[in-house]
Design an enzyme around this catalytic site. Structure first.
Site, PDB file in Angstrom:
ATOM      1  N   ASP A   1      41.397  18.199  49.791  1.00 29.62           N
ATOM      2  CA  ASP A   1      40.392  19.419  50.340  1.00 29.62           C
ATOM      3  C   ASP A   1      40.434  19.377  51.857  1.00 29.62           C
ATOM      4  OD1 ASP A   1      38.148  21.348  50.750  1.00 29.62           O
ATOM      5  OD2 ASP A   1      37.226  20.291  49.412  1.00 29.62           O
TER       6      ASP A   1
ATOM      7  N   LYS B   1      25.375  22.541  55.945  1.00 30.83           N
ATOM      8  CA  LYS B   1      25.077  21.231  55.040  1.00 30.83           C
ATOM      9  C   LYS B   1      25.663  20.189  56.236  1.00 30.83           C
ATOM     10  CE  LYS B   1      29.045  20.426  51.205  1.00 30.83           C
ATOM     11  NZ  LYS B   1      30.070  20.988  50.609  1.00 30.83           N
TER      12      LYS B   1
ATOM     13  N   ASP C   1      30.084  26.585  45.014  1.00 33.01           N
ATOM     14  CA  ASP C   1      29.955  25.794  45.435  1.00 33.01           C
ATOM     15  C   ASP C   1      29.527  26.168  46.864  1.00 33.01           C
ATOM     16  OD1 ASP C   1      31.651  24.266  47.299  1.00 33.01           O
ATOM     17  OD2 ASP C   1      33.133  26.201  47.464  1.00 33.01           O
TER      18      ASP C   1
ATOM     19  N   GLU D   1      32.877  18.048  44.053  1.00 30.44           N
ATOM     20  CA  GLU D   1      33.626  18.873  44.660  1.00 30.44           C
ATOM     21  C   GLU D   1      35.509  18.180  43.534  1.00 30.44           C
ATOM     22  OE1 GLU D   1      33.732  19.488  48.575  1.00 30.44           O
ATOM     23  OE2 GLU D   1      31.249  20.366  48.431  1.00 30.44           O
TER      24      GLU D   1
HETATM   25  P1  ADP Z   1      34.947  25.225  53.238  1.00 31.92           P
HETATM   26  O1  ADP Z   1      34.869  24.381  51.458  1.00 31.92           O
HETATM   27  O2  ADP Z   1      34.390  23.946  54.460  1.00 31.92           O
HETATM   28  O3  ADP Z   1      33.194  25.422  53.370  1.00 31.92           O
HETATM   29  P2  ADP Z   1      37.223  27.100  52.882  1.00 31.92           P
HETATM   30  O4  ADP Z   1      37.508  26.039  51.623  1.00 31.92           O
HETATM   31  O5  ADP Z   1      36.377  27.694  52.549  1.00 31.92           O
HETATM   32  O6  ADP Z   1      35.790  26.185  53.390  1.00 31.92           O
HETATM   33  O7  ADP Z   1      38.471  26.832  53.921  1.00 31.92           O
HETATM   34  C1  ADP Z   1      38.083  27.400  55.021  1.00 31.92           C
HETATM   35  C2  ADP Z   1      39.308  27.436  55.835  1.00 31.92           C
HETATM   36  O8  ADP Z   1      39.800  28.237  55.362  1.00 31.92           O
HETATM   37  C3  ADP Z   1      38.805  28.162  57.340  1.00 31.92           C
HETATM   38  O9  ADP Z   1      39.074  27.683  58.670  1.00 31.92           O
HETATM   39  C4  ADP Z   1      40.029  29.474  57.235  1.00 31.92           C
HETATM   40  O10 ADP Z   1      40.307  30.073  58.322  1.00 31.92           O
HETATM   41  C5  ADP Z   1      40.738  28.836  56.564  1.00 31.92           C
HETATM   42  N1  ADP Z   1      41.956  29.868  56.056  1.00 31.92           N
HETATM   43  C6  ADP Z   1      41.310  30.356  54.479  1.00 31.92           C
HETATM   44  N2  ADP Z   1      42.567  31.651  53.786  1.00 31.92           N
HETATM   45  C7  ADP Z   1      43.863  30.485  54.936  1.00 31.92           C
HETATM   46  C8  ADP Z   1      44.765  31.092  54.901  1.00 31.92           C
HETATM   47  N3  ADP Z   1      45.477  31.476  54.179  1.00 31.92           N
HETATM   48  N4  ADP Z   1      45.592  30.097  55.654  1.00 31.92           N
HETATM   49  C9  ADP Z   1      44.655  29.535  56.520  1.00 31.92           C
HETATM   50  N5  ADP Z   1      43.845  28.826  57.110  1.00 31.92           N
HETATM   51  C10 ADP Z   1      42.764  30.104  55.790  1.00 31.92           C
HETATM   52 MG    MG Z   2      34.734  23.034  50.439  1.00 34.03          MG
END
Ligand code: ADP
Ligand code: MG
Length: 618
Positions: free
Chosen positions: A169, A70, A9, A147
């Site tokens: 998502d 990205k 991912d 995704e």
């Molecule tokens: P991407 O797919 O865009 O790379 P992610 O799915 O990894 O991103 O999401 C990252 C976001 O999720 C960040 O803003 C992070 O702060 C938030 N995040 C991660 N854990 C938590 C949580 N327990 N509660 C709220 N937000 C969270």
């Molecule tokens: Mg993602």
């Protein structure tokens, strides 16, 4: 094992890599973390940094750090890193290579093939750029996978009967919603919408501004102007935001953040989840508009959605799941870690291509909800036969280990004692659930009603439950540990077990601890005269969000009545053969309504609505 095909991912904010071993997909950790921040940088002495180290220096050295690459994939641009120009593919390749090397190290064999995921809306140029990034990292990209498709695969939705799945998502900087149709191993994206400038980072920014505004008001200093202070605060508010997903309060604390007249200044700001969720509400509303658009594009209506799947770290904020449940009438799946689900699904796809046997993703979840009994003023006003309600704290299907807390309020002035009565089950009527333990917190401060008590439940993989209750204002705390809180009981056993527990309780603690009149009597002396108190005087606390439960009940009641009316009118059009079935569905709705069983009602209403829908279709 054939040559492994890993699943990757490659996210805007974070990236993950997984592989299927013995039929089960697993995520590889990098420096102990399953998540690699998608950030690339150069250290002050010119060394390449990928992941957390690069992320740490972002605010301090943005000129030497690249994030969110990205967003630029597929564009004919270059980015500057330490005085050299790179194409977006090259930066992404550095992330992919870090992931690949880690997997190879853990597997102790080379990793050459991968499935890489991309958003459903990515065009050909963006997909091609992703392929190139893989090749630059020494990977043969055997498939570019959407995704949402990966997420649906992880829930094994593709192999069951025809289903419409809504994948919501919300990541760090982007939001996507897709409607996918799953049927016998084929997953098709019907529609996809989103906002490429909306995500968890925005929520951090809101909290940061709130902290800085309060600080400026107090001390006349804008912390945003100071890069180091800003970097520290950003990290701190993000941690607070994560905490708020599981707990009702979180504090942003940074010492020595500034100086005034030679005196050091500190930041200590507390936020409640309610406050935070109110702040982000406009952003969440925007995502709901996208959900609506995706439904329209897919030419379906909300109630035709069979499953809702949550993806992306930011969906851990409880409000999101609640809103989706309200809108779509289906609880959202969050059993599989929303940060890792896309990589897990990609790994499954890789294994399928490699011709391996794969099983469904196994997750350890709690099979029952765990929560407490609360005294509920609403149900008394409505003349229900019990003034008590069950309020879940750890919901059914929450992955383990889980740690959750909620805040409850005392209901009478100068209330000295609260009873924490812990139950397992799904029924709103607490008497139909299974009690797992109880205790009292005594010696509360003599303050007016509304004294917040934080009840925390910690449940580990072995089913051991720790329950603690803390008076927020004073820190007064009491806790108990319950072994085997998840043991399941057959119905008759349950009754017997409940009685056994009651007997044990009485014999151990005597009448003084049994709730009811005896306790109420004990309370009387410390309290104002009865007529000044609510008729609800007693030990139980009432939940601050208790009203929202009623709100759901009220809304569902209205909807169900409307549905029944419609069904009544439609009855004559039902074919004779189907009539009994149809009437049975109507009866189920009526019973659930009468019993105020909201979950049953929602399922029964959905069933009836579906039947009506097909009837209208004919
Ligand atoms: P991407 O797919 O865009 O790379 P992610 O799915 O990894 O991103 O999401 C990252 C976001 O999720 C960040 O803003 C992070 O702060 C938030 N995040 C991660 N854990 C938590 C949580 N327990 N509660 C709220 N937000 C969270
Ligand atoms: Mg993602």
């Amino acid at each position: 094992m054939n040559e492994p095909i890993v699943g990757i991912d490659l996210g805007t904010t974070n990236s993950e890599i997984a592989v299927v071993r013995d039929g089960q997909p697993q995520v590889f950790s990098i420096n102990g973390e399953p998540i690699l921040p998608s950030v690339v940088g150069l250290s002050p002495d010119g060394k390449l940094l990928v992941g957390q180290a690069a992320r740490n220096q972002y605010v301090l050295a943005p000129e030497r750090t690249i994030k969110s690459i990205k967003r630029k994939m597929g564009q004919d641009v270059t980015v500057d890193l330490g005085g050299r120009e790179y194409r977006p593919q090259e930066i992404s390749a550095m992330i992919l290579r870090t992931l690949r090397d880690r997997a190879a190290q853990a597997l102790a064999r080379p990793v050459r093939k991968a499935v890489i995921t991309v958003p459903a809306y990515f065009n050909d140029a963006q997909r091609q750029a992703t392929r190139e990034a893989g090749e630059l990292a020494g990977l043969e990209v055997v498939r570019i996978l959407n995704e949402p498709t990966a997420a649906a695969l992880a829930y094994d939705l593709g192999r069951s009967k025809r289903r419409h799945v809504l994948v919501y998502d919300l990541g760090g900087g982007t939001f996507d919603v897709s409607i996918v149709l799953c049927e016998r191993g084929v997953v098709e994206v019907l529609a996809s919408h989103g906002d490429t400038r909306l995500g968890g980072d925005d929520f951090d920014e809101l909290l940061l501004n709130a902290v800085c505004d309060r600080f400026a008001e107090r001390h006349g200093i804008d912390l945003r102007a100071d890069r180091v202070a800003r970097a520290r605060l950003l990290r701190s508010v993000e941690a607070a935001k994560r905490r708020l997903s599981d707990h009702p309060f979180a504090t942003v604390e940074e010492e020595f953040i500034a100086e005034k007249n030679g005196q050091p200044l500190h930041v200590t700001e507390e936020f409640s989840r309610d406050e935070f969720e109110a702040m982000i509400q406009p952003w969440i509303d925007r995502t709901m508009v996208c959900v609506q658009k995706a439904l329209v594009d897919a030419e379906i209506v909300g109630r035709m959605i069979d499953e809702v799947v949550l993806v992306g770290g930011a969906t851990r904020t409880p409000r999101i799941g609640q809103l989706l449940t309200e809108r779509l009438g289906r609880p959202a799946h969050r059993e599989i870690n929303p940060d890792l689900i896309v990589a897990l699904g990609a790994a499954l796809q890789g294994a399928i291509i490699a011709g391996e046997e794969v099983g469904a993703v196994l997750v350890d979840v709690t099979p029952h909800s765990l929560g407490v009994k609360v005294r509920d003023q609403m149900s008394m006003l409505e003349g229900l036969d019990t003034p008590f309600r069950f309020v879940p704290i750890i919901e059914r299907n929450t992955p383990l280990p889980a740690s959750r807390s909620e805040v409850f309020l005392t209901i009478v002035d100068r209330q000295k004692v609260v009873e924490v009565d812990v139950y397992q089950g799904e029924d709103e009527d607490v008497r139909r659930n299974h009690r797992v333990g109880r205790f009292l917190v005594e010696g509360l401060a003599p303050v007016p009603a509304g004294n917040p008590i934080v009840v925390q439940l910690d449940l580990n993989l072995d089913g051991m439950l720790r329950v603690s209750a803390r008076e927020k204002a004073t820190g007064l705390q009491k806790q108990i540990t319950i072994q085997n809180a998840l043991a399941t009981f057959e119905n008759t056993e349950l009754e017997a077990a409940r009685e056994r527990l009651d007997d044990l309780w009485e014999s151990s603690f005597g009448d003084g601890y049994a709730f009811d009149e005896s306790n109420e009597a004990a309370e009387q002396e410390a309290l104002p005269p009865a007529h000044e108190r609510s008729t609800a005087a007693g030990l139980a606390a009432t939940i601050s969000g208790g009203g929202s439960d009623d709100h759901i009940g009220a809304r569902e009641t209205v909807q169900a009545h409307a549905l029944l009316e419609k069904a009544e009118r439609a009855l004559e059009r039902v074919l004779a053969d189907d009539r009994a079935d149809f009437e049975r569905m109507m009866a189920r709705v009526r019973t659930a309504l009468a019993d105020r069983q909201w979950t049953v009602l929602s399922a029964a209403s959905n069933e009836l609505a579906d039947a009506l829908f097909y009837l209208e279709d004919r």
